[in-house]
Write an enzyme that holds these catalytic residues in place. Structure first.
Site, mmCIF file in Angstrom:
data_model
loop_
_atom_site.group_PDB
_atom_site.id
_atom_site.type_symbol
_atom_site.label_atom_id
_atom_site.label_comp_id
_atom_site.label_asym_id
_atom_site.label_seq_id
_atom_site.Cartn_x
_atom_site.Cartn_y
_atom_site.Cartn_z
ATOM 1 N N CYS A 71 -6.851 5.828 7.081
ATOM 2 C CA CYS A 71 -6.130 4.785 6.321
ATOM 3 C C CYS A 71 -5.171 4.009 7.441
ATOM 4 O O CYS A 71 -4.256 4.674 7.654
ATOM 5 C CB CYS A 71 -5.359 5.405 5.067
ATOM 6 N N CYS B 74 -4.767 -3.256 2.523
ATOM 7 C CA CYS B 74 -5.478 -2.164 2.965
ATOM 8 C C CYS B 74 -5.566 -2.307 4.925
ATOM 9 O O CYS B 74 -5.956 -3.565 5.161
ATOM 10 C CB CYS B 74 -7.041 -2.272 2.558
ATOM 11 N N ASN C 149 0.735 -1.167 -0.106
ATOM 12 C CA ASN C 149 0.067 -0.062 0.009
ATOM 13 C C ASN C 149 0.780 1.037 0.098
ATOM 14 O O ASN C 149 1.594 1.473 1.095
ATOM 15 C CB ASN C 149 -0.820 0.085 1.231
ATOM 16 N N GLU D 142 -10.678 -0.926 -2.813
ATOM 17 C CA GLU D 142 -10.847 0.266 -2.034
ATOM 18 C C GLU D 142 -11.413 1.226 -2.877
ATOM 19 O O GLU D 142 -11.214 1.648 -3.973
ATOM 20 C CB GLU D 142 -9.263 0.761 -1.679
#
Length: 260
Positions: free
Chosen positions: A74, A199, A13, A189
């Site tokens: 996040c 995620c 990510n 997402e």
């Protein structure tokens, strides 16, 4: 204007990081943010994160999805921001910072493993075919077979844009159990509008959902994501989840400047 940026990734990510303690960055320029996150015409990233000053904590986290819009929490981005704060010498090995969903605590060790405390989860919605919960961002969690070959992008998009979650939509996680306390997941997402390699809030949601569904009695759960491995731990009392921690690697990739 030359913009100095840093690139970080946490289990694949990836994020564009900017030190905005002097408040120079044009935060309302969604087109610029989307361009910086573009993998062909910009730096490339699943999102962009500003590190800003905060009066009561070590720093403030301001997170934007790759579409240029400010978004909800996040988890992997928060972990990467802890590593970024250490690189900037804002913190040493532990921190408290503020994000859109409230206060977070974090630690980073010598191996660049960051443990980030997530928000408490007081309620989990269990339906016949899925579970829905908010771990700082909204998450749909659904058990599937043959996860490796599952059409995450198209099925995820159909759920994200479907009638179930309305205009706001939801992130969508597809899960397969590996053993007693290990699960694999793939996540679509919102804001990225595609599958991502990892995620953090999704992994957190999956771990809690699997405990709620009775798939595991464990309160320390291992998650295999496309970009690596994450670990989730929590306390649970009468359906309320507290002391929720997301743990995994957060690594500096490169830094540079770009004309904006």
């Amino acid at each position: 204007m030359q913009l100095e940026f840093y690139k970080y990734q946490g289990t694949g990510n990836d994020f564009v990081m900017i030190d905005n303690r002097s408040n120079f960055f044009p935060k309302e320029n969604t087109k610029l943010i989307a361009q910086l996150c573009d993998r062909r015409f910009g730096i490339g990233g699943d999102g962009l994160i500003l590190l800003e000053n905060d009066l009561d904590t070590d720093f403030k986290m301001v997170y934007y999805n790759s579409d240029g819009n400010q978004s909800s929490m996040c988890g992997n981005g928060g972990r990467c921001l802890v590593a970024f704060a250490k690189k900037l010498q804002v913190i040493e090995n532990k921190t408290t910072f503020i994000a859109t969903d409230g206060l977070h605590h974090g630690t980073i060790d010598e191996n660049e493993i960051v443990a980030l405390q997530m928000i408490d989860v007081p309620a989990v919605q269990v339906e016949e075919d899925y579970v829905f919960l908010n771990t700082g961002s909204p998450h749909h969690v659904q058990l599937v077979s043959d996860l490796e070959n599952y059409d995450v992008k198209n099925i995820g998009a159909s759920i994200r844009y479907g009638d179930l979650y309305g205009q706001a939509g939801s992130n969508v996680n597809f899960v397969e159990q590996i053993n007693g306390n290990t699960f694999s997941l793939r996540t679509y997402e919102r804001g990225v509008e595609d599958e991502t390699l990892s995620c953090g809030t999704g992994a957190t949601a999956v771990a809690i959902a699997m405990n709620v569904l009775g798939k595991t009695p464990a309160t320390a759960i291992d998650l295999n994501v496309e970009g690596g491995k994450l670990a989730i731990s929590f306390d649970v009392n009468e359906g309320v989840f507290t002391n929720v921690f997301l743990k995994g690697p957060a690594q500096f990739v490169f830094q540079g400047t770009i004309e904006i």
